[in-house]
Design a protein around this motif. Structure first.
Motif, PDB file in Angstrom:
ATOM      1  N   GLY A 179     -37.568  37.697 -23.456  1.00 15.12           N
ATOM      2  CA  GLY A 179     -36.871  38.890 -22.981  1.00 15.12           C
ATOM      3  C   GLY A 179     -35.566  38.599 -22.274  1.00 15.12           C
ATOM      4  N   GLY A 180     -35.294  37.322 -22.021  1.00 17.62           N
ATOM      5  CA  GLY A 180     -34.026  36.946 -21.417  1.00 17.62           C
ATOM      6  C   GLY A 180     -34.000  36.915 -19.908  1.00 17.62           C
ATOM      7  N   SER A 181     -35.144  37.182 -19.247  1.00 18.46           N
ATOM      8  CA  SER A 181     -35.151  37.187 -17.779  1.00 18.46           C
ATOM      9  C   SER A 181     -35.431  35.818 -17.183  1.00 18.46           C
ATOM     10  N   LEU A 182     -35.829  34.848 -18.027  1.00 23.61           N
ATOM     11  CA  LEU A 182     -36.128  33.499 -17.552  1.00 23.61           C
ATOM     12  C   LEU A 182     -35.490  32.498 -18.505  1.00 23.61           C
ATOM     13  N   GLY A 183     -34.772  31.530 -17.925  1.00 21.65           N
ATOM     14  CA  GLY A 183     -34.161  30.495 -18.739  1.00 21.65           C
ATOM     15  C   GLY A 183     -35.203  29.538 -19.299  1.00 21.65           C
ATOM     16  N   ALA A 184     -34.852  28.831 -20.362  1.00 21.05           N
ATOM     17  CA  ALA A 184     -35.799  27.960 -21.061  1.00 21.05           C
ATOM     18  C   ALA A 184     -35.670  26.499 -20.658  1.00 21.05           C
ATOM     19  N   ARG A 185     -34.864  26.191 -19.650  1.00 16.88           N
ATOM     20  CA  ARG A 185     -34.746  24.807 -19.203  1.00 16.88           C
ATOM     21  C   ARG A 185     -35.963  24.433 -18.351  1.00 16.88           C
ATOM     22  N   PRO A 186     -36.327  23.136 -18.345  1.00 16.98           N
ATOM     23  CA  PRO A 186     -37.584  22.723 -17.703  1.00 16.98           C
ATOM     24  C   PRO A 186     -37.740  23.178 -16.258  1.00 16.98           C
ATOM     25  N   ARG A 187     -36.727  22.973 -15.438  1.00 17.22           N
ATOM     26  CA  ARG A 187     -36.894  23.315 -14.025  1.00 17.22           C
ATOM     27  C   ARG A 187     -36.977  24.824 -13.827  1.00 17.22           C
ATOM     28  N   GLU A 188     -36.232  25.569 -14.603  1.00 14.62           N
ATOM     29  CA  GLU A 188     -36.322  27.032 -14.524  1.00 14.62           C
ATOM     30  C   GLU A 188     -37.726  27.510 -14.875  1.00 14.62           C
ATOM     31  N   LEU A 189     -38.347  26.858 -15.836  1.00 19.13           N
ATOM     32  CA  LEU A 189     -39.688  27.250 -16.257  1.00 19.13           C
ATOM     33  C   LEU A 189     -40.712  26.970 -15.167  1.00 19.13           C
ATOM     34  N   VAL A 190     -40.576  25.846 -14.477  1.00 13.36           N
ATOM     35  CA  VAL A 190     -41.509  25.530 -13.396  1.00 13.36           C
ATOM     36  C   VAL A 190     -41.374  26.554 -12.266  1.00 13.36           C
ATOM     37  N   ILE A 191     -40.146  26.834 -11.860  1.00 16.90           N
ATOM     38  CA  ILE A 191     -39.940  27.834 -10.803  1.00 16.90           C
ATOM     39  C   ILE A 191     -40.414  29.204 -11.277  1.00 16.90           C
ATOM     40  N   GLY A 192     -40.200  29.509 -12.547  1.00 17.54           N
ATOM     41  CA  GLY A 192     -40.664  30.788 -13.087  1.00 17.54           C
ATOM     42  C   GLY A 192     -42.165  30.937 -13.023  1.00 17.54           C
ATOM     43  N   ALA A 193     -42.897  29.835 -13.223  1.00 10.98           N
ATOM     44  CA  ALA A 193     -44.360  29.892 -13.153  1.00 10.98           C
ATOM     45  C   ALA A 193     -44.829  30.244 -11.749  1.00 10.98           C
ATOM     46  N   VAL A 194     -44.195  29.665 -10.742  1.00  9.79           N
ATOM     47  CA  VAL A 194     -44.564  29.975  -9.356  1.00  9.79           C
ATOM     48  C   VAL A 194     -44.151  31.407  -9.015  1.00  9.79           C
ATOM     49  N   LEU A 195     -42.989  31.821  -9.492  1.00 13.74           N
ATOM     50  CA  LEU A 195     -42.523  33.183  -9.203  1.00 13.74           C
ATOM     51  C   LEU A 195     -43.450  34.241  -9.790  1.00 13.74           C
ATOM     52  N   GLN A 196     -44.079  33.952 -10.917  1.00  8.67           N
ATOM     53  CA  GLN A 196     -45.024  34.923 -11.474  1.00  8.67           C
ATOM     54  C   GLN A 196     -46.122  35.261 -10.476  1.00  8.67           C
ATOM     55  N   VAL A 197     -46.623  34.252  -9.775  1.00  6.63           N
ATOM     56  CA  VAL A 197     -47.655  34.488  -8.765  1.00  6.63           C
ATOM     57  C   VAL A 197     -47.065  35.233  -7.572  1.00  6.63           C
ATOM     58  N   LEU A 198     -45.934  34.769  -7.091  1.00  6.44           N
ATOM     59  CA  LEU A 198     -45.326  35.383  -5.909  1.00  6.44           C
ATOM     60  C   LEU A 198     -44.972  36.842  -6.146  1.00  6.44           C
ATOM     61  N   ARG A 199     -44.565  37.187  -7.361  1.00  9.40           N
ATOM     62  CA  ARG A 199     -44.218  38.580  -7.644  1.00  9.40           C
ATOM     63  C   ARG A 199     -45.440  39.486  -7.582  1.00  9.40           C
ATOM     64  N   ARG A 200     -46.617  38.968  -7.904  1.00  8.62           N
ATOM     65  CA  ARG A 200     -47.835  39.783  -7.750  1.00  8.62           C
ATOM     66  C   ARG A 200     -48.030  40.171  -6.296  1.00  8.62           C
ATOM     67  N   TYR A 201     -47.816  39.204  -5.425  1.00 12.97           N
ATOM     68  CA  TYR A 201     -47.953  39.490  -3.996  1.00 12.97           C
ATOM     69  C   TYR A 201     -46.852  40.429  -3.519  1.00 12.97           C
ATOM     70  N   ASP A 202     -45.649  40.205  -3.995  1.00 10.68           N
ATOM     71  CA  ASP A 202     -44.528  41.052  -3.589  1.00 10.68           C
ATOM     72  C   ASP A 202     -44.794  42.502  -3.988  1.00 10.68           C
ATOM     73  N   HIS A 203     -45.326  42.692  -5.172  1.00 10.01           N
ATOM     74  CA  HIS A 203     -45.656  44.043  -5.631  1.00 10.01           C
ATOM     75  C   HIS A 203     -46.718  44.662  -4.730  1.00 10.01           C
ATOM     76  N   ALA A 204     -47.755  43.899  -4.391  1.00  8.57           N
ATOM     77  CA  ALA A 204     -48.840  44.435  -3.557  1.00  8.57           C
ATOM     78  C   ALA A 204     -48.337  44.808  -2.167  1.00  8.57           C
ATOM     79  N   CYS A 205     -47.338  44.089  -1.681  1.00  7.12           N
ATOM     80  CA  CYS A 205     -46.875  44.296  -0.307  1.00  7.12           C
ATOM     81  C   CYS A 205     -45.808  45.375  -0.169  1.00  7.12           C
ATOM     82  N   ARG A 206     -45.405  45.963  -1.280  1.00  5.74           N
ATOM     83  CA  ARG A 206     -44.444  47.073  -1.198  1.00  5.74           C
ATOM     84  C   ARG A 206     -45.142  48.347  -0.764  1.00  5.74           C
ATOM     85  N   HIS A 207     -44.348  49.298  -0.298  1.00  9.60           N
ATOM     86  CA  HIS A 207     -44.898  50.626  -0.035  1.00  9.60           C
ATOM     87  C   HIS A 207     -45.378  51.245  -1.346  1.00  9.60           C
TER      88      HIS A 207
END
Length: 424
Positions: A395-423
């Motif tokens: 979809g173009g929201s995440l780059g395909a380079r190795p380090r971007e992919l690793v950070i993207g994997a962690v962000l997937q988890v963090l975004r679940r929490y961020d969503h839960a913590c919103r109003h």
């Protein structure tokens, strides 16, 4: 309906949101991902260090509280996040690292530790003095726990700093750090009367120590909402089982509940926890579990791109390291040799996270990134070995380079929490 937050919680931690994610880790890539999310959302980031990770003796990271703060702030400077947007917390602060010693000696060391945290400007301090020391029962009476917690708070209050005075988290029903080591069929939700008594005895102990003003900054109680994870299983939050407990918040003005061991909870369960008043959600092993998944996925990609690289792959290097130094997993896992091998690498408890700072592990990760270079990974290989990230890459929201992919994997988890913590 989401409960209104106490003013002090909202001002100090949540930016007026319904809750806050407590990122409990010392891994630089995980911390970078958390800070990047804060940069993108414009919200503060709560980063916590535990008593075993970081203390005046270095902990297992080799860092003192001041070292840890500099470590995190250096990452913030690199990603462009104003360091004033970071809230530093100390978790399980008490005698736990020294509980093999006498209570007097263990508490003296705990006092030195919390002084270091306070002096380094850690703004959120979890006082955990519930464990017995040498010659004491495993679990202490509430009054003893509260008295020791007040003794630690007195040390923190005596530290002069330029920032606001710290806020405190209390609570004795603390899940095992890093996940349970037993069957989860006996998991019990904290009784509401126990939560109320925790606050009552701590208020009394703080008052007797002349710390009434400090107790006015106690904002959270650690309780067991009925969530936990072990090596191969996860118990999701069931609001109906915690209804009596969450009802007790009506009798605790100024307090929220803090939930530990929320790792691997379904998104709906995280949402429900925040809605019910568990405004502080701690997460740690899930973040490094996602990191390890991404590392191993990239290793699979490297083996396809260059089959000769399989012999010095990352899983083999980590297996050799964990077998050579079994102290961080041996007493936590059991089973046949094959079962132990699987747990060493893939357990939800993620004891492998203790090995990433080791020079051998860092060298193996560096070799992996050197093999892959900084070129984009072919999308079919991302789909094969990092399938959870493929939709974002396509979809173009995440780059395909190795380090971007690793950070993207962690962000997937963090975004679940961020969503839960919103109003909501």
């Amino acid at each position: 309906m989401t409960r209104p937050l106490p003013l002090l919680v909202s001002e100090r931690l949540t930016d007026g949101r319904s809750g806050v994610t407590s990122v409990c880790t010392a891994h630089p890539i995980v911390i970078e991902a958390a800070l990047l999310l804060g940069l993108r959302t414009g919200r503060r980031v709560l980063v916590e260090a535990t008593c075993n990770q970081v203390n005046q003796e270095g902990g297992y990271t080799g860092m003192t509280p001041a070292d840890f703060r500099r470590f995190v702030e250096a990452i913030a400077a690199r990603v462009g996040l104003d360091r004033s947007r970071i809230v530093f917390g100390g978790d399980h602060l008490g005698p736990n690292p020294w509980k093999h010693l006498s209570a007097n000696e263990a508490m003296q060391r705990a006092k030195a530790m919390i002084e270091g945290y306070a002096r380094a400007g850690f703004a959120k301090l979890h006082l955990d003095t519930s464990m017995g020391c040498a010659g004491e029962p495993i679990a202490l009476a509430d009054e003893v726990t509260a008295e020791r917690a007040a003794a630690l708070a007195k040390v923190a209050e005596g530290v002069e700093g330029s920032g606001p005075a710290p806020v405190y988290i209390i609570g004795t029903e603390v899940p095992t750090p890093g996940g349970a080591q037993h069957a989860l069929d006996s998991l019990e939700v904290t009784r509401p009367e126990a939560a109320l008594r925790t606050v009552e005895v701590h208020e009394k102990a703080f008052g007797e120590a002349g710390l009434g003003a400090a107790f006015a900054r106690a904002i959270g109680v650690v309780v067991q909402p009925g969530v936990e994870f072990a090596s191969t299983e996860v118990i999701p939050y069931k609001p109906e089982k915690a209804r009596r407990l969450t009802g007790a918040l009506a009798d605790l003005p100024g307090f929220v509940f803090e939930a530990h061991s929320t790792d691997y909870q379904p998104a709906a369960s995280l949402d429900a926890l925040v809605t019910d008043g568990f405004a502080i959600l701690k997460v740690g092993p899930w973040l490094t579990f996602a990191l390890r998944e991404a590392f191993y996925g990239l290793d699979g990609v490297a083996c396809v791109l260059d089959p000769s690289s399989k012999e010095d792959g990352l899983p083999a290097a980590m297996e050799a390291l964990m077998l050579k130094e079994p102290g961080n997993w041996r007493k936590y896992y059991d089973g046949s040799p094959d079962e132990l091998r699987l747990q060493r690498h893939f357990s939800f408890s993620d004891r492998i996270r203790y090995y990433w700072p080791r020079p051998e592990a860092q060298a193996a990760v560096d070799r992996l990134f050197a093999k892959l270079g900084d070129k984009p990974i072919p999308e079919p290989l991302i789909s094969q070995y990092l399938g959870g990230l493929y939709p974002e890459v396509a979809g173009g929201s995440l780059g395909a380079r190795p380090r971007e992919l690793v950070i993207g994997a962690v962000l997937q988890v963090l975004r679940r929490y961020d969503h839960a913590c919103r109003h909501c």
